[in-house]
Design a protein around this motif. Structure first.
Motif, mmCIF file in Angstrom:
data_model
loop_
_atom_site.group_PDB
_atom_site.id
_atom_site.type_symbol
_atom_site.label_atom_id
_atom_site.label_comp_id
_atom_site.label_asym_id
_atom_site.label_seq_id
_atom_site.Cartn_x
_atom_site.Cartn_y
_atom_site.Cartn_z
ATOM 1 N N PHE A 1 4.602 -4.300 8.544
ATOM 2 C CA PHE A 1 3.740 -3.241 8.023
ATOM 3 C C PHE A 1 3.994 -1.904 8.718
ATOM 4 O O PHE A 1 3.621 -0.856 8.189
ATOM 5 N N ALA A 2 4.634 -1.942 9.889
ATOM 6 C CA ALA A 2 4.919 -0.688 10.591
ATOM 7 C C ALA A 2 6.260 -0.093 10.161
ATOM 8 O O ALA A 2 6.403 1.137 10.086
ATOM 9 N N GLU A 3 7.242 -0.951 9.870
ATOM 10 C CA GLU A 3 8.598 -0.467 9.628
ATOM 11 C C GLU A 3 9.058 -0.625 8.183
ATOM 12 O O GLU A 3 9.887 0.152 7.712
ATOM 13 N N ALA A 4 8.566 -1.654 7.483
ATOM 14 C CA ALA A 4 9.036 -1.915 6.120
ATOM 15 C C ALA A 4 8.131 -1.231 5.098
ATOM 16 O O ALA A 4 6.931 -1.055 5.324
ATOM 17 N N GLU A 5 8.697 -0.870 3.963
ATOM 18 C CA GLU A 5 7.955 -0.197 2.903
ATOM 19 C C GLU A 5 7.428 -1.223 1.913
ATOM 20 O O GLU A 5 7.879 -1.324 0.771
ATOM 21 N N VAL A 6 6.455 -1.999 2.368
ATOM 22 C CA VAL A 6 5.896 -3.036 1.504
ATOM 23 C C VAL A 6 4.663 -2.555 0.760
ATOM 24 O O VAL A 6 4.222 -3.199 -0.194
ATOM 25 N N VAL A 7 4.077 -1.465 1.199
ATOM 26 C CA VAL A 7 2.907 -0.883 0.526
ATOM 27 C C VAL A 7 3.325 0.445 -0.080
ATOM 28 O O VAL A 7 3.755 1.361 0.626
ATOM 29 N N GLU A 8 3.182 0.544 -1.396
ATOM 30 C CA GLU A 8 3.613 1.762 -2.093
ATOM 31 C C GLU A 8 2.460 2.441 -2.819
ATOM 32 O O GLU A 8 2.427 3.665 -2.940
ATOM 33 N N LEU A 9 1.495 1.637 -3.283
ATOM 34 C CA LEU A 9 0.390 2.201 -4.061
ATOM 35 C C LEU A 9 -0.910 2.132 -3.277
ATOM 36 O O LEU A 9 -1.185 2.972 -2.450
ATOM 37 N N ASP A 10 -1.700 1.081 -3.507
ATOM 38 C CA ASP A 10 -3.017 0.990 -2.863
ATOM 39 C C ASP A 10 -3.149 -0.210 -1.939
ATOM 40 O O ASP A 10 -4.239 -0.496 -1.451
ATOM 41 N N GLY A 11 -2.057 -0.948 -1.690
ATOM 42 C CA GLY A 11 -2.109 -2.063 -0.754
ATOM 43 C C GLY A 11 -2.612 -3.363 -1.349
ATOM 44 O O GLY A 11 -2.853 -4.321 -0.594
ATOM 45 N N HIS A 12 -2.764 -3.449 -2.673
ATOM 46 C CA HIS A 12 -3.139 -4.685 -3.345
ATOM 47 C C HIS A 12 -1.930 -5.209 -4.117
ATOM 48 O O HIS A 12 -1.102 -4.426 -4.600
ATOM 49 N N SER A 13 -1.858 -6.521 -4.246
ATOM 50 C CA SER A 13 -0.680 -7.136 -4.856
ATOM 51 C C SER A 13 -0.401 -6.563 -6.241
ATOM 52 O O SER A 13 -1.298 -6.453 -7.083
ATOM 53 N N ASP A 14 0.852 -6.187 -6.456
ATOM 54 C CA ASP A 14 1.306 -5.712 -7.758
ATOM 55 C C ASP A 14 2.710 -6.271 -7.969
ATOM 56 O O ASP A 14 3.706 -5.670 -7.559
ATOM 57 N N TYR A 15 2.782 -7.456 -8.589
ATOM 58 C CA TYR A 15 4.074 -8.115 -8.780
ATOM 59 C C TYR A 15 4.969 -7.319 -9.717
ATOM 60 O O TYR A 15 6.199 -7.312 -9.543
#
Length: 487
Positions: A359-373
């Motif tokens: 969560f500090a280095e990877a861009e896993v959250v792009e929108l609001d932090g809720h799952s969006d497959y």
């Protein structure tokens, strides 16, 4: 005795300990050469003949203590006693006269290691402080809490430390941090022994009241491999993490042994006919093609959102530990964005540290932090679809819950057309699929297979099947109208 033994074996099997008929016969023969009055010898004999794995020892110990418990009088009827309620026990604590005097006596017995006196005092403590009543559907842990609450373990700890300081429990070691630590560890061991003795005494009284089978069913816990990863306690999760290393080594060894026996491919008709010329045309010596083997390239996509973090923790650890079976393993994490995390994985990884770095280095959250497959798979297709080949196997680990967002199936369809196969691992019970915001049917339509993976045993089964796919299947195009096979 034979009836008791068969009931004991049945309980072991119910608890997940595999005990065969031959092992039951061996146990019966072992009983003929030991002193049945010696519980230690009895336990050793039964354990040696029935337990084949260290991870089954806990279930065996619990069942043994229930079925071969020492006789104790059953608790009094509720009308004959007025048990202390939790609020009363909390208010009394260790200040009650009986509890305080018993705490002093127990501390003295522990400090002098007088186990005979400790056993008698434990019986007295349970009799006076547990407040057990006949027929109440309360587990042993509740009575243990009551007893320890009124004994006041903090007070007992202080008394034990004072006794050891006066006696000099570690001669030759000065009064420094090391001596203090040794005393603390010794006190912890003694108090842990007291807990075990109290729990054993409570269990014996429960057996006398309710019978063996009901108590065994109450205390029964599944083997660690069968524990639901999404609902495991913190202590269970720590023990499961310790199990992953030995389990993956065992699985790798089993796969290697299987490979030794799979050296033949399909029948080679031409060579077989040619070899039969020396035997008058009778094909006595069958010839086979060499089995074409390859190690698939793995693209592992893990949902690391809040609801899926625990499952991702073990999926990443287990699959990475098996990466030697594959030609390449690339790991990706996603929530509503996706990023590669292969560089964050290393042997003996601690997922807590890895999660912080994700969560500090990877861009896993792009929108609001809720799952969006939909968005995560679209970003994966844009960045990495060109790196998929016919040898690539894509594994998606997630619950397929899209938070009622729009889902574009085209990125998943393109990946299915390019890669050898897509497999989906879902940690939810199958009955929950396609309920609420779950899109398992729509997403699973593009997968070769969809697996329910709720525990380590199912995860092990999946990795075994994946590593066993040695031959590339014929090229095929997965159509969304085709329902996936579910395991």
């Amino acid at each position: 005795m034979l009836s008791l033994l068969t009931d004991f074996v049945e309980e072991l099997r119910t608890a997940g300990v595999p005990v065969s008929m031959v092992e039951t016969i061996d146990a019966t023969e072992a009983l003929a050469v030991i002193d049945l009055a010696d519980r230690s010898a009895l336990k050793t004999a039964l354990g040696a003949t029935m337990v084949k794995s260290a991870r089954h020892l806990e279930a065996f110990d619990t069942a043994f203590e229930v079925f071969f418990a020492l006789d104790r009088p059953p608790p009094p009827q509720e009308s004959q006693s007025s048990p202390v309620l939790p609020s009363e026990a909390s208010s009394e604590g260790g200040s009650a006269g009986g509890g305080a005097s018993l705490a002093e006596a127990l501390a003295a017995a522990l400090g002098s290691q007088d186990w005979g006196a400790l056993s008698r005092l434990v019986e007295q403590a349970v009799e006076e402080l547990a407040g057990m009543t006949s027929g109440r559907p309360v587990g042993g842990a509740y009575y243990l809490y009551r007893t320890l609450r009124r004994l006041d373990l903090d007070l007992m700890r202080e008394m034990l430390v004072e006794m050891m300081e006066m006696e000099g429990s570690h001669p030759g070691i000065g009064e420094d941090a090391l001596a203090e630590r040794l005393r603390s560890e010794q006190v912890d061991d003694l108090l842990e022994r007291l807990r075990r003795e109290l729990m054993a005494e409570i269990r014996r009284r429960l057996v006398a009241d309710r019978g063996r089978q009901p108590v065994a069913a109450t205390l029964r816990s599944p083997p660690l491999e069968e524990v639901d990863l999404m609902h495991a306690s913190e202590s269970q999760l720590r023990r499961i993490e310790e199990l992953i290393g030995p389990l993956t080594r065992k699985l790798a060894a089993r796969l290697a042994r299987r490979d030794l026996h799979r050296h033949r491919g399909r029948l080679d008709f031409r060579r077989t006919v040619r070899a039969s010329l020396g035997t008058g045309g009778v094909p006595l010596d069958l010839r086979f093609r060499s089995l074409r083997r390859f190690r698939p390239e793995i693209f592992l996509l893990c949902d690391v959102s809040g609801s899926m973090a625990t499952f991702a923790r073990f999926t990443l650890q287990f699959t990475y530990a098996m990466s030697a079976r594959f030609s390449g393993l690339r790991a990706f994490a996603f929530v509503d964005g996706v990023d590669e995390i292969t560089h964050l994985l290393s042997p003996g990884l601690r997922f807590g540290d890895v999660a912080q770095r994700i969560f500090a280095e990877a861009e896993v959250v792009e929108l609001d932090g809720h799952s969006d497959y939909g968005n995560a798979l679209s970003r994966f297709s844009d960045r990495y679809a060109g790196e998929l080949t016919a040898r690539s196997t894509v594994i998606i680990a997630g619950d397929a819950r899209n938070n009622y967002r729009d889902f574009d199936a085209q990125p998943l369809a393109r990946a299915a057309d390019t890669a050898e196969a897509i497999y989906w691992l879902n940690p939810e019970p199958r009955a929950y699929w396609n309920t609420g915001d779950s899109l398992m049917a729509r997403m699973g339509a593009f997968c070769a297979e969809v697996y329910e993976v709720r525990n380590l045993s199912q995860l092990e089964h999946f990795v075994e099947e994946l590593a066993d796919h040695r031959r590339r299947p014929p090229a095929r195009r997965i159509r969304p109208s085709v329902a996936p096979s579910v395991r």
